[in-house]
Design an enzyme around this catalytic site. Structure first.
Site, short mmCIF file in Angstrom:
data_model
loop_
_atom_site.label_atom_id
_atom_site.label_comp_id
_atom_site.label_asym_id
_atom_site.label_seq_id
_atom_site.Cartn_x
_atom_site.Cartn_y
_atom_site.Cartn_z
N ASP A 9 38.22 65.17 -74.44
CA ASP A 9 37.29 65.49 -75.53
C ASP A 9 36.73 64.24 -76.20
OD1 ASP A 9 39.61 64.75 -76.89
OD2 ASP A 9 39.32 66.21 -78.49
N SER A 45 42.16 68.18 -75.31
CA SER A 45 42.15 66.71 -75.32
C SER A 45 42.54 66.13 -73.96
CB SER A 45 43.07 66.21 -76.44
OG SER A 45 42.89 64.86 -76.70
N ASP A 53 37.89 61.80 -77.99
CA ASP A 53 38.28 61.22 -79.27
C ASP A 53 39.17 60.00 -79.07
OD1 ASP A 53 40.59 62.53 -78.49
OD2 ASP A 53 40.85 63.66 -80.34
N ASP A 66 39.29 60.39 -72.98
CA ASP A 66 40.04 61.56 -72.55
C ASP A 66 39.10 62.76 -72.51
OD1 ASP A 66 39.71 61.58 -75.29
OD2 ASP A 66 41.58 62.62 -75.70
#
Length: 450
Positions: free
Chosen positions: A245, A102, A247, A243
């Site tokens: 990834d 992340s 999400d 960010d």
């Protein structure tokens, strides 16, 4: 072995804490735990990753583990976490695996698991997987041979499926809006600009050239300075940062002022209530959300339900109560009608759709919420449980709460993964918040000195 799963999967320094051997063991345990009991067909797993160099190594280990357990694997390559969750559901797979840490720096990596339907795992399922890994249960399972070994296929158009899905959720196009999107040199680097352009926006993409080493490196949702500068330089209506990834989504106004997850939730909650899609006029947030969010929603007649910290707990409440919107201050926003997990690109789309539909600037929309000054102190302790539960600490917290009344709030929370106690105080002024927080932190240090 210590606890594997944190608030968002298994995470650690790649090739030190999170080794290929551990990744393989987790994959085997996940395949046996999450696969349907009906073995008339081989289990199916979807595997994706972000742009970290270590993702290539860990992907190989995860795929080896899954196939050695008899699962067929569909590799989707570099895609956002919510895209992997979406494709897990679309493929009717038994499980999904996302390799990402992340917003963490590049040396870290992680394993995020999804059950059938693209849903995050409840605590009890994570416990089963942990127990299987800890007991080295993989060696006790019968390994398939011959035609029973899983096969691997690459899905080359997974991004296209995801783009079509998220753009299709919009009720209002984004024509006329100019946005700068910071892709964090991560999983959204190709997908996010395409999504926003397909929806009609003029897009300037920055930090969208991943090289395996530069993910989250002074960019993305935790580092907004470059985005602020780019928005002003290009005369954009707003900036959006994801960010590693994707999400998460946070935004900045045309003047470069940050708009965090609390403000985004407030904006989307009002839009959804107006559209009649905010179930029971209720928003779900964590205890870390600013008190200003509760006050703003109360003034608008919207109920706020609070959960423990972690978007997984927001998701659990949304599913259990059949609600339509929730999220975290960090920018994890969940809209269950369109996604099974936090989706930063989806959030950015619906934020801009609200701007386009109303003709209002982001600053005007965000003004619905007045945030109270918030001070967070992470106190190192020898025992985080003692530090938070000590009677003198609790007495000091009670004293502070009485002083603040309805104009402030105290939250004392042991870290889930580190020897820390987090002291968070909100008050009418930053000076008051800091004074109270320091006072409580001193008692915590005394109760459990390092």
């Amino acid at each position: 072995m210590g606890r594997l799963f944190g608030t968002d999967g298994v995470r650690g320094r790649a090739n030190v804490d999170l080794t290929p051997e551990l990744a393989l063991a987790v994959a085997v345990a996940a395949a046996h735990t999450l696969a349907e009991s009906d073995r008339s067909h081989p289990p199916l797993a979807v595997v994706g990753r972000d742009t970290r160099a270590s993702g290539e190594m860990l992907e190989a280990a995860v795929v080896a583990g899954l196939t050695s357990a008899g699962a067929n694997v569909v590799r989707v390559g570099v895609l956002p976490t919510p895209a992997v969750a979406f494709l897990t559901a679309e493929a009717k797979a038994d499980l999904g695996v996302m390799l990402s840490a992340s917003h963490n720096p590049m040396p870290d990596n992680g394993i995020k698991l999804f059950a059938a339907g693209g849903h995050k795992l409840p605590d009890e399922i994570e416990a089963q997987i942990e127990a299987a890994v800890a007991a080295n249960a993989t060696s006790a399972w019968d390994r398939p041979t011959g035609a029973g070994v899983g096969r691997v296929h690459d899905l080359l158009d997974g991004a296209d499926h995801y783009v079509q899905h998220v753009v299709g959720t919009l009720a209002h196009r984004l024509d006329g809006l100019k946005v700068v999107v910071d892709c964090a040199n991560g999983a959204a680097s190709e997908v996010a600009p395409v999504v926003y352009r397909e929806a009609g926006a003029e897009v300037v993409a920055i930090h969208a050239e991943p090289d395996g080493l530069n993910i989250n490196d002074d960019c993305g949702s935790n580092h907004l300075d470059a985005l602020r500068a780019a928005v002003v330089e290009h005369g954009a209506h707003l900036g959006i940062a994801h960010d590693g990834d994707a999400d998460r989504c946070v935004a900045v106004t045309a003047d470069g002022v940050e708009v965090d997850g609390d403000e985004l939730m407030a904006i989307l909650a009002l839009a959804m209530r107006e559209a009649g899609t905010l179930t029971e006029d209720t928003l779900v947030a964590t205890v870390m959300s600013n008190l200003g969010l509760r006050l703003a929603m109360s003034a608008e007649g919207i109920r706020l339900v609070e959960t423990k910290v972690g978007d997984r707990y927001v998701l659990e409440e949304l599913r259990a109560s059949g609600l339509a919107l929730g999220g975290e201050q960090s920018g994890h926003i969940v809209m269950p009608a369109h996604a099974t997990t936090g989706d930063g690109v989806l959030t950015g789309l619906h934020l801009m759709a609200r701007m386009a539909a109303t003709g209002r600037t982001l600053a005007e929309l965000a003004a619905v919420l007045t945030k109270l000054p918030q001070v967070l102190i992470n106190v190192p302790v020898s025992d985080r449980t003692v530090g938070a539960a000590d009677p003198t600490v609790r007495a000091e917290v009670a004293r502070a709460e009485a002083e603040l009344g309805e104009t402030g709030r105290v939250l004392l929370r042991p870290s889930g993964t580190e020897p820390l106690v987090r002291v968070m105080v909100e008050a009418a002024t930053e000076e008051t918040a800091r004074t109270v927080a320091e006072r409580i932190a001193t008692h915590v240090r005394t109760a459990s000195p390092v």
